[in-house]
Design a protein around this motif. Structure first.
Motif, PDB file in Angstrom:
ATOM      1  N   ALA A 279      70.097 -97.958 -24.254  1.00 28.67           N
ATOM      2  CA  ALA A 279      69.403 -96.559 -24.336  1.00 28.67           C
ATOM      3  C   ALA A 279      68.271 -96.498 -23.198  1.00 28.67           C
ATOM      4  O   ALA A 279      68.060 -95.695 -22.575  1.00 28.67           O
ATOM      5  N   ALA A 280      67.482 -97.925 -23.432  1.00 32.32           N
ATOM      6  CA  ALA A 280      66.404 -97.540 -22.461  1.00 32.32           C
ATOM      7  C   ALA A 280      66.752 -97.763 -20.849  1.00 32.32           C
ATOM      8  O   ALA A 280      65.817 -97.482 -20.071  1.00 32.32           O
ATOM      9  N   GLU A 281      68.202 -98.057 -20.555  1.00 32.81           N
ATOM     10  CA  GLU A 281      68.590 -98.110 -19.351  1.00 32.81           C
ATOM     11  C   GLU A 281      68.987 -96.601 -18.827  1.00 32.81           C
ATOM     12  O   GLU A 281      69.313 -96.213 -17.730  1.00 32.81           O
ATOM     13  N   PHE A 282      69.203 -95.873 -19.989  1.00 29.54           N
ATOM     14  CA  PHE A 282      69.602 -94.562 -19.606  1.00 29.54           C
ATOM     15  C   PHE A 282      68.439 -93.500 -19.340  1.00 29.54           C
ATOM     16  O   PHE A 282      67.510 -93.708 -19.668  1.00 29.54           O
ATOM     17  N   ARG A 283      68.480 -92.719 -18.199  1.00 28.57           N
ATOM     18  CA  ARG A 283      67.563 -91.881 -17.501  1.00 28.57           C
ATOM     19  C   ARG A 283      67.740 -90.661 -18.318  1.00 28.57           C
ATOM     20  O   ARG A 283      69.115 -90.337 -17.666  1.00 28.57           O
ATOM     21  N   PRO A 284      67.101 -89.595 -18.448  1.00 27.52           N
ATOM     22  CA  PRO A 284      67.572 -88.322 -18.920  1.00 27.52           C
ATOM     23  C   PRO A 284      67.754 -87.484 -17.705  1.00 27.52           C
ATOM     24  O   PRO A 284      66.819 -87.432 -16.684  1.00 27.52           O
ATOM     25  N   ALA A 285      68.693 -86.628 -17.610  1.00 30.39           N
ATOM     26  CA  ALA A 285      69.071 -85.632 -16.595  1.00 30.39           C
ATOM     27  C   ALA A 285      67.816 -84.880 -16.331  1.00 30.39           C
ATOM     28  O   ALA A 285      67.632 -84.330 -17.654  1.00 30.39           O
ATOM     29  N   ALA A 300      71.139 -95.442 -15.290  1.00 30.59           N
ATOM     30  CA  ALA A 300      70.680 -95.866 -13.889  1.00 30.59           C
ATOM     31  C   ALA A 300      71.666 -96.627 -13.162  1.00 30.59           C
ATOM     32  O   ALA A 300      71.858 -96.282 -11.817  1.00 30.59           O
ATOM     33  N   LYS A 301      72.255 -97.426 -13.725  1.00 28.83           N
ATOM     34  CA  LYS A 301      73.363 -98.395 -13.037  1.00 28.83           C
ATOM     35  C   LYS A 301      74.427 -98.487 -14.013  1.00 28.83           C
ATOM     36  O   LYS A 301      74.698 -99.431 -15.028  1.00 28.83           O
ATOM     37  N   PRO A 302      75.383 -97.477 -14.030  1.00 23.06           N
ATOM     38  CA  PRO A 302      76.192 -97.222 -15.244  1.00 23.06           C
ATOM     39  C   PRO A 302      77.288 -98.749 -14.924  1.00 23.06           C
ATOM     40  O   PRO A 302      77.791 -98.920 -13.755  1.00 23.06           O
ATOM     41  N   ALA A 303      78.009 -99.011 -16.139  1.00 26.12           N
ATOM     42  CA  ALA A 303      78.986-100.035 -16.111  1.00 26.12           C
ATOM     43  C   ALA A 303      80.181 -99.634 -15.553  1.00 26.12           C
ATOM     44  O   ALA A 303      80.957-100.462 -14.689  1.00 26.12           O
ATOM     45  N   ARG A 304      80.494 -98.372 -15.639  1.00 27.48           N
ATOM     46  CA  ARG A 304      81.360 -97.868 -14.724  1.00 27.48           C
ATOM     47  C   ARG A 304      81.549 -96.462 -14.430  1.00 27.48           C
ATOM     48  O   ARG A 304      80.684 -95.894 -15.312  1.00 27.48           O
ATOM     49  N   LYS A 305      82.188 -95.807 -13.723  1.00 27.58           N
ATOM     50  CA  LYS A 305      82.183 -94.270 -13.390  1.00 27.58           C
ATOM     51  C   LYS A 305      82.575 -93.791 -14.690  1.00 27.58           C
ATOM     52  O   LYS A 305      83.642 -93.648 -14.616  1.00 27.58           O
TER      53      LYS A 305
END
Length: 327
Positions: A279-285, A300-305
Motif C-alpha cells: 500500500a505504501a507503493e500505491f499513490r492516490p489519484a 507507482a511501478k505496477p507489477a503488471r498493467k
C-alpha cells in the motif's frame, strides 16, 4: 511453467498414492492404487469444481438473486482481464471464500454468507480479487486435485487399521511397519504437500488481488477480520473435509494460528504486513481515492498493467467501509 508444476505435483501425489498401495498390498495393491489414482486424476480434472462446491453445498447466484455481489465479481473479473466465473454462495457463519475450476474458462468463486454479512463491500472486493488472482495464476486446478488425492491418501491411512490387525497378510511386504508407515507417514506427506502449495501461492495471490481491486488495505482489513472470526466461528463443512482447507483464503479449521511447517496458510499478520508495504507503493489519484474520485489507487511501478476498476460504488464517499446487507 504452471503446467509443468502441476504435472510434477500430480505425478508426486500419484506416486505417493501408489506407495501406500504397495505398503498395504504389495505389487497388487500398488497396481490397484495406480488405477484408482489415474481414475481420480481424470475425474478430478473434469469435475474438481463440482466436487468442492458440492461438499460445501454452495448455491450458484446471478444478477437476479445477488445483484450487488454478482456485479462486484463481474467488474473485478473484467479488471483482471478474466472470463466471468460462476458465482456461488455457501451457508456458513464463518467469513471465508475459495475459488475452484480447471482453468479460467471453467472457474468458479464462492463466498460464505458470513463473509457477505460480516465484511464491508470494500473488504469483500479485496477477498474476491484474491480469489480471481488464484484463477488467473491457474492455481485452482492444482489445489483442487491435490485436495482430492490428499483426502484419498488419508482414507487409505485409515484403512490401514484393518490391515494392521492381520499379521499374516502375505501381500504386505513390510508387515506391521508398512502398515504403520501407511497410517502415519503417507497422510503426513500428503498434508505437507498441501501446505507447501498454499503457503507459496497465497502471497502472490494477495499481491495480484490488491492490484485487481485497486487497494491493498481492503484485502489487509478483510484478512484481519476473517482470521479473527475463523478462530471462534467453526466451519462445520470444512471440519468434515479438512483436505480442502488449503483452498480457502484463510484456514477454515480451528486452532491454526502459527506460521510454521504445520499450518496450511502463511501467518495472517505476515500477509497483512506485506499488503501494508504494498500500500505504501500505491499513490492516490488526484483528488485522492475516497475524496470524490471514482478511480482506485495505482501503483507507482505496477507489477503488471491493469485497467482501472469499473465504477461499482464501493468506498467512493471517503467514509468508513460499509457493511452489508447484501441483496
Amino acid at each position: 511453467m504452471n503446467f509443468m508444476r502441476t504435472a510434477m505435483l500430480l505425478a508426486f501425489m500419484t506416486a505417493l498414492f501408489m506407495g501406500v498401495g504397495f505398503l498395504l498390498g504389495g505389487r497388487g495393491g500398488m497396481m490397484i492404487a495406480f488405477l484408482v489414482a489415474a481414475a481420480m486424476n481424470f475425474f478430478s480434472y473434469w469435475n474438481s469444481d463440482k466436487m468442492v462446491l458440492s461438499a460445501y453445498r454452495a448455491q450458484e447466484v446471478d444478477e437476479r438473486n445477488a445483484p450487488e455481489f454478482f456485479r462486484m465479481v463481474r467488474d473485478l473479473a473484467a479488471n483482471a482481464g478474466l472470463p466471468m466465473p460462476r458465482v456461488y454462495i455457501f451457508d456458513s457463519p464463518q467469513p471465508n471464500a475459495f475459488a475452484t475450476g480447471r482453468n479460467p474458462q471453467n472457474a468458479a468463486v464462492a463466498a460464505s454468507t458470513g463473509l457477505l454479512n460480516r465484511l464491508s463491500p470494500e473488504e469483500v472486493a479485496g477477498v474476491m480479487a484474491h480469489e480471481l488472482a488464484h484463477i488467473e495464476h491457474r492455481d485452482t486446478l492444482t489445489m483442487t486435485v491435490t485436495a482430492a488425492l490428499a483426502g484419498a491418501i488419508s482414507m487409505l491411512g485409515n484403512f490401514a487399521f484393518l490391515f494392521g490387525g492381520n499379521r499374516e497378510n502375505n501381500n504386505n511386504p513390510l508387515g506391521f511397519i508398512g502398515v504403520l508407515v501407511a497410517m502415519i507417514v503417507a497422510p503426513l506427506a500428503a498434508m505437507l504437500v498441501q501446505m507447501a502449495i498454499s503457503r507459496t501461492r497465497e502471497y502472490s495471490a494477495d499481491r495480484r488481488g490488491a492490484e485487481i481491486c485497486g487497494n491493498p488495505i481492503w484485502l489487509a482489513s478483510a484478512l484481519a477480520k476473517i482470521a479473527g472470526d475463523a478462530q471462534v466461528i467453526h466451519n462445520n463443512d470444512a471440519e468434515r473435509n479438512p483436505a480442502t482447507a488449503h483452498m480457502f483464503i484463510i484456514n477454515p479449521l480451528s486452532g491454526e494460528r502459527m506460521d510454521n511447517l504445520f499450518s496450511t496458510h502463511p501467518n495472517t499478520q505476515n500477509r497483512i504486513d506485506a499488503l501494508q508495504r504494498l500500500a505504501a507503493e500505491f499513490r492516490p489519484a488526484s483528488p485522492g481515492f475516497g475524496q470524490g474520485s471514482t478511480e482506485p489507487q495505482q501503483t507507482a511501478k505496477p507489477a503488471r498493467k491493469t485497467r482501472s476498476v469499473p465504477d461499482t460504488g464501493w468506498g467512493r464517499d471517503g467514509s468508513q467501509p460499509r457493511k452489508g446487507p447484501w441483496s
